[in-house]
Each structure stands twice: as C-alpha cells, then as structure tokens.
Design an enzyme around this catalytic site. Structure first.
Site, mmCIF file in Angstrom:
data_model
loop_
_atom_site.group_PDB
_atom_site.id
_atom_site.type_symbol
_atom_site.label_atom_id
_atom_site.label_comp_id
_atom_site.label_asym_id
_atom_site.label_seq_id
_atom_site.Cartn_x
_atom_site.Cartn_y
_atom_site.Cartn_z
ATOM 1 N N HIS A 44 0.630 -1.700 0.043
ATOM 2 C CA HIS A 44 0.037 0.138 -0.083
ATOM 3 C C HIS A 44 0.426 1.414 0.312
ATOM 4 O O HIS A 44 2.126 0.793 0.060
ATOM 5 C CB HIS A 44 -1.063 -0.074 0.860
ATOM 6 C CG HIS A 44 -0.042 0.249 2.623
ATOM 7 N ND1 HIS A 44 0.577 -0.639 3.775
ATOM 8 C CD2 HIS A 44 0.226 1.034 3.223
ATOM 9 C CE1 HIS A 44 0.856 -0.731 4.287
ATOM 10 N NE2 HIS A 44 1.213 1.280 3.434
ATOM 11 N N HIS A 130 5.543 5.548 -1.247
ATOM 12 C CA HIS A 130 6.008 4.657 -1.653
ATOM 13 C C HIS A 130 5.609 3.712 -1.217
ATOM 14 O O HIS A 130 5.121 3.891 -0.341
ATOM 15 C CB HIS A 130 7.697 5.106 -0.587
ATOM 16 C CG HIS A 130 7.998 4.947 0.290
ATOM 17 N ND1 HIS A 130 7.252 5.782 1.777
ATOM 18 C CD2 HIS A 130 7.486 3.365 1.446
ATOM 19 C CE1 HIS A 130 7.525 5.166 2.649
ATOM 20 N NE2 HIS A 130 7.565 4.199 2.660
#
Length: 185
Positions: A44, A130
């Site tokens: 995620h 990220h």
C-alpha cells in the site's frame, strides 16, 4: 499480554499490481538480503500512520474520511524507482517510489487535516510516497542504491479509486485488515 491496536490510512494497490510485485519481489530477494519482506496483500501507500485510536475518535474519523473521499476525484499514479530509508550500511526500509503527484499530495493533506480534527498527532516529516517492500537489511556490506534496478513490472501506472482505514495485526499474515473503504468520486 495485550497488544495495542494500530491504525493507518492508505491508498491500496490494485490486485494486478500486487501480483506483479509478488513476482518481482521473488527476484529481488536473491539479490537484496532483507529480514522481512512485505506480504503482497499488505502492499500500500501510507497517507497517515495513526497509532492507537479510541472508539470515539475512530467513529469521528470515519465520518470525516467519508467527506474527504467525496471531495477528491479518482486519479492515476505512476511507479518510479527502488530506494531505501536509513543508513546505507544497514537500511531499515526497502521501497518502491511513486512519481510526484499533485492529486496524491492534496489527498494526503486532506487526510492529515481530518486526523488532526480528531486530535491525532501525526508525523511531521515531509511526505515521500512509496510502497514498502522489505524491512531490516541483514546482508553483508551495504546496499548500493546506484545498482538498484529501475523497473519492476509491465504495470507502470495504476488507478487510485479509494482510500482505506487499516488495522494492523502483528501476529498474522497478511497483517493489515481493511476496516473502512472510502471511494473517491
């Protein structure tokens, strides 16, 4: 022994991208000795780490995040490159980056505002979107970021259709449970 419950708000990855990362991470494991690799279902992009939530805070936050989602349109994100956080001799996080996105930054700011409205103290470091793929370097020597491959899969961009409030379960895999899904418009 009781374990404290932790929550966070994140952009989920679509299933085809999770599957592509699963294959890619298998290749990376033989070249980059990290202790813990993230379960593909747990991949995620974190927008806000919340820590523990009282029930009243959680209910109010769910209401506010519903409004946040209604004020943001769906958009696309592009993958960028591999990198690390921490000391190059012993990096603590191995990640896949996301190209700069005004839509993602605005969404993250709205999520932060909602969290602060329920009294949460959030991380003040600059946002570096990220996808964490591994943790805790165990290899001999250091990692040379200049040798990291640039592309992971054929999937270069993906749609952001919702955000999710996740609960962390440290004693199982996958360890993140979807508690509430908020669809963007």
């Amino acid at each position: 022994m009781t374990t404290q419950t932790h929550y966070f708000v994140a952009v989920p990855l679509p299933q085809p991208l999770k599957q592509a990362f699963q294959l890619y991470m298998k290749k990376l494991k033989s070249h980059f000795p990290f202790t813990r690799w993230v379960h593909p279902e747990d991949l995620h992009i974190t927008l806000a780490f919340l820590g523990d939530l009282e029930e009243g805070q959680k209910e109010k936050l769910i209401s506010l995040l519903s409004k946040v989602a209604l004020n943001h349109q769906r958009f696309s994100l592009a993958l960028s490159e591999l990198g690390t956080f921490g000391n190059p001799q012993s990096p603590r996080i191995f990640w896949y980056g996301i190209e700069k996105s005004m839509e993602l930054n605005l969404l993250r700011n709205s999520v932060y505002d909602a969290c602060e409205m329920v009294g949460l103290q959030l991380d003040s470091r600059p946002f570096h979107p990220h996808i964490t793929i591994a943790r805790k370097w165990k290899g001999p020597g250091s990692i040379d970021n200049s040798l990291l491959p640039v592309h992971s899969s054929q999937i270069e961009t993906f749609a952001v259709n919702n955000i999710i409030l996740y609960e962390t379960h440290l004693n199982r895999l996958p360890k993140y449970e979807e508690k509430e899904i908020f669809s963007l418009v």
